[in-house]
Structures are given as structure tokens and as C-alpha cells.
Design a protein around this motif. Sequence first.
Motif, short mmCIF file in Angstrom:
data_model
loop_
_atom_site.label_atom_id
_atom_site.label_comp_id
_atom_site.label_asym_id
_atom_site.label_seq_id
_atom_site.Cartn_x
_atom_site.Cartn_y
_atom_site.Cartn_z
N UNK A 72 0.85 -1.20 0.00
CA UNK A 72 0.00 0.00 0.00
C UNK A 72 0.89 1.25 0.00
N UNK A 73 0.33 2.31 -0.49
CA UNK A 73 1.13 3.54 -0.54
C UNK A 73 1.23 4.14 0.86
N UNK A 74 2.35 4.76 1.12
CA UNK A 74 2.60 5.38 2.41
C UNK A 74 2.29 6.86 2.28
N UNK A 75 1.51 7.39 3.20
CA UNK A 75 1.12 8.79 3.14
C UNK A 75 2.32 9.70 3.41
N UNK A 76 2.19 10.95 3.03
CA UNK A 76 3.29 11.90 3.27
C UNK A 76 3.50 12.10 4.77
N UNK A 77 2.43 12.04 5.56
CA UNK A 77 2.57 12.15 7.02
C UNK A 77 3.37 10.97 7.56
N UNK A 78 3.07 9.78 7.04
CA UNK A 78 3.82 8.60 7.48
C UNK A 78 5.28 8.69 7.07
N UNK A 79 5.56 9.22 5.90
CA UNK A 79 6.95 9.39 5.46
C UNK A 79 7.70 10.37 6.38
N UNK A 80 7.01 11.44 6.78
CA UNK A 80 7.63 12.39 7.70
C UNK A 80 7.91 11.73 9.05
N UNK A 81 6.95 10.94 9.55
CA UNK A 81 7.16 10.21 10.81
C UNK A 81 8.30 9.20 10.66
N UNK A 82 8.37 8.57 9.50
CA UNK A 82 9.44 7.61 9.23
C UNK A 82 10.80 8.30 9.28
N UNK A 83 10.91 9.46 8.63
CA UNK A 83 12.18 10.21 8.64
C UNK A 83 12.54 10.66 10.05
#
Length: 114
Positions: A72-83
Motif C-alpha cells: 500500500x502507498x505510504x502517506x506523506x505524514x507517514x513518510x515524515x514520521x518515518x524520517x
Amino acid sequence: MTTNNNSTAAILENIASNGIAPPSTIYLDGKIHRFGKKKLYWYVAHQYPVPVCIYGDWKLGTKGKYVHHDTHSVSSDDRLREQKTIKELEKRRLEDKEQQLYVVKTFGTDDLLI
């Protein structure tokens, strides 16, 4: 705390693919775990928003990173949390490295480290 076997298996494979004999178990708890002969290797793994693991070799100073992305695609919010998670894990690793250097300088050995 661990996650499904697919994520941990992928992390173990990634560590091995970078020339490090991986630990038998991966804990996705955000804590530094030492493993291998004389505990020369380390990893820090976290599972939110997606499984992330940074790892390396204390002696050689090498390190690697694994980030699990499901289909599934990862949301931009999730990418920010990941970083942010990756930065926090790296900060913990650097703090642990400073502690290790202090113990070696003070006592002349790293045998006192867990």
C-alpha cells in the motif's frame, strides 16, 4: 516487541546482505541491541509507521538502513514520521557510541558495556 515474520525476516536478510552475521531475533522497540562476537554489531529498530532498522559495526564504523514499505502507498505524514524515527534512532546510536567511547577511555576496556 516484534512485528510480523515478513518484516523481521526482511531486516535480517538486509543485515546479512551487508556482510554482517545477523542476530537471531529483531526487536522493534527503538532500543539499541548489540550482537555478534564481542558485541561489535548493533541495531536499532522501530515499527511505526513502518518497520525501520539502522544497524552497523562499532569497530569498522559501517552502518546500513532498512525501511519496509508494504504494497500500500505510504502517506506523506507517514513518510515524515518515518524520517523523524530514523533521525531519533540515529541519535540514540550516537549517544550509545559516546557512552562506549567514555567507558573505553575511562576504564581501558569495553567489557563493562552490556
